[in-house]
Design an enzyme around this catalytic site. Structure first.
Site, PDB file in Angstrom:
ATOM      1  N   ARG A   1     -25.430  -1.842   7.876  1.00  0.00           N
ATOM      2  CA  ARG A   1     -25.109  -3.266   7.776  1.00  0.00           C
ATOM      3  C   ARG A   1     -25.676  -4.064   8.948  1.00  0.00           C
ATOM      4  O   ARG A   1     -25.953  -5.243   8.840  1.00  0.00           O
ATOM      5  CB  ARG A   1     -23.585  -3.442   7.839  1.00  0.00           C
ATOM      6  CG  ARG A   1     -22.867  -3.389   6.559  1.00  0.00           C
ATOM      7  CD  ARG A   1     -23.114  -4.670   5.777  1.00  0.00           C
ATOM      8  NE  ARG A   1     -22.701  -4.471   4.411  1.00  0.00           N
ATOM      9  CZ  ARG A   1     -21.464  -4.594   3.996  1.00  0.00           C
ATOM     10  NH1 ARG A   1     -20.523  -4.940   4.840  1.00  0.00           N
ATOM     11  NH2 ARG A   1     -21.178  -4.367   2.746  1.00  0.00           N
TER      12      ARG A   1
ATOM     13  N   LYS B   1       0.859  -1.186   0.000  1.00  0.00           N
ATOM     14  CA  LYS B   1       0.000   0.000   0.000  1.00  0.00           C
ATOM     15  C   LYS B   1       0.897   1.240   0.000  1.00  0.00           C
ATOM     16  O   LYS B   1       1.865   1.281   0.765  1.00  0.00           O
ATOM     17  CB  LYS B   1      -0.853  -0.046   1.279  1.00  0.00           C
ATOM     18  CG  LYS B   1      -2.213   0.536   1.143  1.00  0.00           C
ATOM     19  CD  LYS B   1      -3.093   0.121   2.307  1.00  0.00           C
ATOM     20  CE  LYS B   1      -4.377   0.905   2.306  1.00  0.00           C
ATOM     21  NZ  LYS B   1      -5.356   0.397   3.256  1.00  0.00           N
TER      22      LYS B   1
ATOM     23  N   GLU C   1     -19.425  -5.201  11.039  1.00  0.00           N
ATOM     24  CA  GLU C   1     -20.352  -4.400  11.845  1.00  0.00           C
ATOM     25  C   GLU C   1     -21.410  -5.262  12.530  1.00  0.00           C
ATOM     26  O   GLU C   1     -21.809  -4.969  13.671  1.00  0.00           O
ATOM     27  CB  GLU C   1     -21.018  -3.331  10.973  1.00  0.00           C
ATOM     28  CG  GLU C   1     -20.093  -2.195  10.548  1.00  0.00           C
ATOM     29  CD  GLU C   1     -19.182  -2.524   9.374  1.00  0.00           C
ATOM     30  OE1 GLU C   1     -19.329  -3.636   8.798  1.00  0.00           O
ATOM     31  OE2 GLU C   1     -18.320  -1.711   9.026  1.00  0.00           O
TER      32      GLU C   1
HETATM   33  C1  LIG Z   1     -18.962  -2.003   5.648  1.00  0.00           C
HETATM   34  C2  LIG Z   1     -17.763  -1.106   5.673  1.00  0.00           C
HETATM   35  N1  LIG Z   1     -17.134  -0.844   6.837  1.00  0.00           N
HETATM   36  C3  LIG Z   1     -16.053  -0.026   6.860  1.00  0.00           C
HETATM   37  C4  LIG Z   1     -15.585   0.529   5.703  1.00  0.00           C
HETATM   38  C5  LIG Z   1     -14.428   1.509   5.744  1.00  0.00           C
HETATM   39  N2  LIG Z   1     -13.299   1.026   4.941  1.00  0.00           N
HETATM   40  C6  LIG Z   1     -13.065   1.481   3.704  1.00  0.00           C
HETATM   41  S1  LIG Z   1     -11.734   0.769   2.995  1.00  0.00           S
HETATM   42  C7  LIG Z   1     -11.409  -0.113   4.385  1.00  0.00           C
HETATM   43  C8  LIG Z   1     -10.218  -1.014   4.448  1.00  0.00           C
HETATM   44  C9  LIG Z   1     -10.072  -1.805   3.222  1.00  0.00           C
HETATM   45  O1  LIG Z   1      -8.953  -2.619   3.320  1.00  0.00           O
HETATM   46  P1  LIG Z   1      -8.658  -3.629   2.169  1.00  0.00           P
HETATM   47  O2  LIG Z   1      -9.932  -4.220   1.669  1.00  0.00           O
HETATM   48  O3  LIG Z   1      -7.623  -4.582   2.636  1.00  0.00           O
HETATM   49  O4  LIG Z   1      -8.106  -2.717   0.988  1.00  0.00           O
HETATM   50  P2  LIG Z   1      -6.822  -1.775   0.977  1.00  0.00           P
HETATM   51  O5  LIG Z   1      -7.313  -0.394   1.228  1.00  0.00           O
HETATM   52  O6  LIG Z   1      -5.871  -2.245   2.033  1.00  0.00           O
HETATM   53  O7  LIG Z   1      -6.281  -1.917  -0.384  1.00  0.00           O
HETATM   54  C10 LIG Z   1     -12.362   0.131   5.370  1.00  0.00           C
HETATM   55  C11 LIG Z   1     -12.358  -0.469   6.715  1.00  0.00           C
HETATM   56  C12 LIG Z   1     -16.273   0.237   4.512  1.00  0.00           C
HETATM   57  N3  LIG Z   1     -15.919   0.776   3.342  1.00  0.00           N
HETATM   58  N4  LIG Z   1     -17.346  -0.569   4.522  1.00  0.00           N
END
Ligand SMILES: Cc1ncc(C[n+]2csc(CCOP(=O)(O)OP(=O)(O)O)c2C)c(N)n1
Length: 633
Positions: A392, A280, A364
């Site tokens: 959710r 990242k 959630e």
């Molecule tokens: C239901 C929900 N909860 C929380 C989030 C907030 N959120 C957005 S991206 C993310 C992390 C994503 O991590 P990953 O899927 O590993 O992708 P990366 O950004 O590391 O590439 C979170 C927790 C969300 N988008 N949807």
């Protein structure tokens, strides 16, 4: 901007590039991302991590015929740059510009919209099964981050894939980060694979061979490439048990290797999962140094990554500071987040009370039921979940918390517009979706100090409650050293008046006060009321004002349907009080991304709109103020 990227108008344009050119293009894309986002803000780290993956996917597959489903889709900027949106890329997240997520209405290459995590595998499986039923041949690829696998829906989909289709490609983009460090057993499991020396040795040689022969077309060479790709196979117990053939881990920044691997996976007649390891923030040192910050942020300095501080404490920070204080005196208080320690500011709570802090991942539903379980054992869980993400967990809120009348506190951050993130992130529904549930107390603070008082009130309340507060900074009220409990269900009269009663819920109290000022200028006596509680509503106050005023006006930063104004209407109706209610709030359509003030004005959430709607109910005054531009009846 570099030359290669200038020549890319559609994915077809990259298919004529050599691997060396694609590597140069990757560099140009990184520069574009860093420079553009330094002005617009956005999800820099995630996008810098998927440059090669996205290039390889578009090199091998053919969108829009083939389907790419990106989980959350916050990492789809590179995809946007390659699919005809390069020239508009500078408008990303700006009013009227490109959305920060995939949007079906934005491009034929965006086959599925998202913003919430964990949906990609189910949606991709739906597309694959639809294709199979229709006799199609297109490929469906789901790209999901490692944190998406902390989410239950991903596993509900995995449970169904092998029985539902023979052709689905899942790409697991593993960078070991959610927004914070990824958490839980799945994260540990993936880490174990990645750090297993035997696997990396085996794969190192397979990958080298694949790279050497890759891109060559002679039949025997293709055969060797296939053999090498098979060498990438490592029986991952977990995914194999779900019926997906696991490949990996592969270096997610090696374009040549990724291209050859996707070419191979494309031919498979069974569901496959490719485990790609990425970094990242790759290519931008500040993002590598501060992973959390650069997951998603506002404008920054394009060289140093420095950002401007908001200058004043945000609501989230006031929330976290208050919780620290409350936990200091309450050994039963615990704080729970669903992968949002940074966004909710609970990472400020964590060092003070490490054993009372729980990050459960993007889960959630689990967060709420876990809180319910703790509450049955005498604990006081504060669940900090954005308003949009608590959607959710609606059923756990109803079935587990409210039905059992358990003392869980929902701390709804980002209640109201989320601004640049757009419709997937606006928190406009919680008043409506929570208000109809028996037992819950719903509070909306008008400033930071009131937020602290409401959190204290919630702590003392022996039942479920929700406190909703906006994104970013508030009016900047001084927060008392010690919060005080508020009488539940009692509104606060800010200013007396006896012709019109203006109620401003939470963040919209200043708008209510401004309307009252404008009415006073025109000679009307207007009361300003801070309702504080959506539920229970202060019926006594309503009944008292109903005796004297000609109309109520309600302001709310949530959808009108089923919202606070509706609650006022219902209460008046039930009490047999026939006083008109002018309701100002969000209309019945999804609201695009943009600046909060502009979006409010464009959607009728303004003093002007309120005056216009109110005008039929204003009794004529003998001497209207001459400079008024409004035609008051
Ligand atoms: C239901 C929900 N909860 C929380 C989030 C907030 N959120 C957005 S991206 C993310 C992390 C994503 O991590 P990953 O899927 O590993 O992708 P990366 O950004 O590391 O590439 C979170 C927790 C969300 N988008 N949807």
């Amino acid at each position: 901007m570099g030359k290669l990227l200038d020549s890319v108008h559609s994915p077809a344009d990259i298919k004529r590039f050599s691997v060396a050119q694609l590597e140069k293009l990757a560099q140009e894309i990184r520069e574009t991302l860093i420079l553009t986002l330094s002005k617009t803000g956005g999800h820099l780290g995630p996008n810098l991590g998927v440059v090669e993956l996205t290039l390889a996917l578009h090199y091998v597959f053919e969108t829009p015929n083939d389907k790419f489903v990106f989980d959350v889709s916050h990492q789809a900027y590179v995809h946007k740059l390659l699919t005809g949106r390069r020239e508009r890329f500078g408008t990303i997240r700006q009013p009227g510009g490109l959305n920060g997520f995939m949007l079906r209405t934005e491009s034929e290459h965006d086959c599925y919209g998202a913003g919430h995590a964990g949906t990609s595998l189910s949606a991709a499986l739906g597309m694959a099964v639809a294709r199979d039923l229709a006799g199609g041949r297109e490929h469906v690829v789901a790209l999901a981050g490692d944190a998406a696998f902390t989410n239950g829906i991903s596993f509900e989909a995995l449970n169904n894939i092998a029985e539902s289709t023979n052709r689905l490609i899942v790409v697991l983009n593993d960078n070991e980060w959610s927004i914070d460090r990824n958490v839980g057993a799945i994260a540990k499991y993936l880490h174990k694979i990645v750090t297993n020396e035997r696997v990396s040795h085996l794969h190192g040689s397979a990958a080298k061979l694949l790279e050497r022969v890759g891109g060559k077309t002679a039949a025997n060479v293709v055969k060797r490439a296939e053999g090498a790709a098979k060498g990438l196979l490592w029986p991952s117990g977990l995914f194999e048990e779900f019926g997906l053939t696991y490949y990996g881990p592969v270096d997610g920044h090696n374009i040549g290797l990724l291209i050859e691997t996707f070419k191979f996976l494309k031919q498979q007649d069974r569901p496959v999962l490719l485990h790609a390891i990425t970094q990242k923030g790759r290519g931008f040192q500040p993002a590598l140094d501060k992973q959390k910050k650069f997951h998603g942020l506002g404008p920054y300095h394009p060289e140093t990554g420095e950002t401007k501080s908001p200058g004043q404490r945000t609501y989230s920070e006031v929330f976290a500071d208050t919780l620290v204080k409350l936990a200091n005196n309450n050994p039963k208080l615990v704080a729970i987040t669903g992968a949002m320690p940074n966004g909710t500011a609970l990472d400020l709570f964590r060092p003070h009370h490490p054993t009372k802090y729980f990050d459960v991942g993007i889960a959630e539903e689990h967060a709420v039921i876990f809180a319910a379980g703790m509450a049955t054992r005498g604990y006081k869980p504060f669940c900090a979940i954005y308003s949009t993400f608590l959607q959710r967990a609606f059923d756990p809120v109803v079935h587990d918390v409210c039905l059992q009348n358990l003392p869980v506190v929902f701390c709804l951050d980002r209640g109201g517009l989320s601004g640049d993130d757009g419709p997937t992130h606006h928190g406009l529904f919680d008043v409506s979706y929570l208000r109809g549930i028996p037992n819950i107390v719903h509070m909306d603070p008008a400033d930071e100090d009131e937020l602290a008082d409401m959190l204290y009130t919630a702590m003392l309340h022996d039942g479920p409650s929700a406190v909703r507060y906006p994104r970013g900074v508030g009016p900047g009220a001084d927060v008392k050293p010690h919060p005080v409990p508020l009488p539940i269900g009692k509104a606060k009269v800010v200013r007396e008046g006896d012709e019109i009663a203006v109620l401003g819920l939470g963040a919209l109290l200043p708008m209510a006060a401004e309307l009252a000022d404008r009415l006073e200028e025109r000679g009307y006596s207007a009361a300003v009321i801070n309702p504080r509680f959506v539920k229970p509503l202060d019926r006594e106050m309503l009944a008292e004002y109903a005796k004297k005023v000609t109309a109520f006006v309600t302001f709310e930063d949530c959808v009108l349907m089923g919202g606070f104004g509706s609650a006022v209407l219902e209460a008046l109706n039930e009490m047999g009080l026939d006083v008109p209610v002018v309701r100002i709030g969000w209309p019945d359509h999804f609201v695009e991304h943009g600046k909060v003030d502009q979006l409010r004005a464009a959607n009728g959430i303004s003093v002007e709109a309120a005056l216009e709607k109110l005008s039929p109910y204003l009794k004529p005054k003998r001497r209207p103020v001459a400079h008024s531009s409004l035609h008051l009846a």
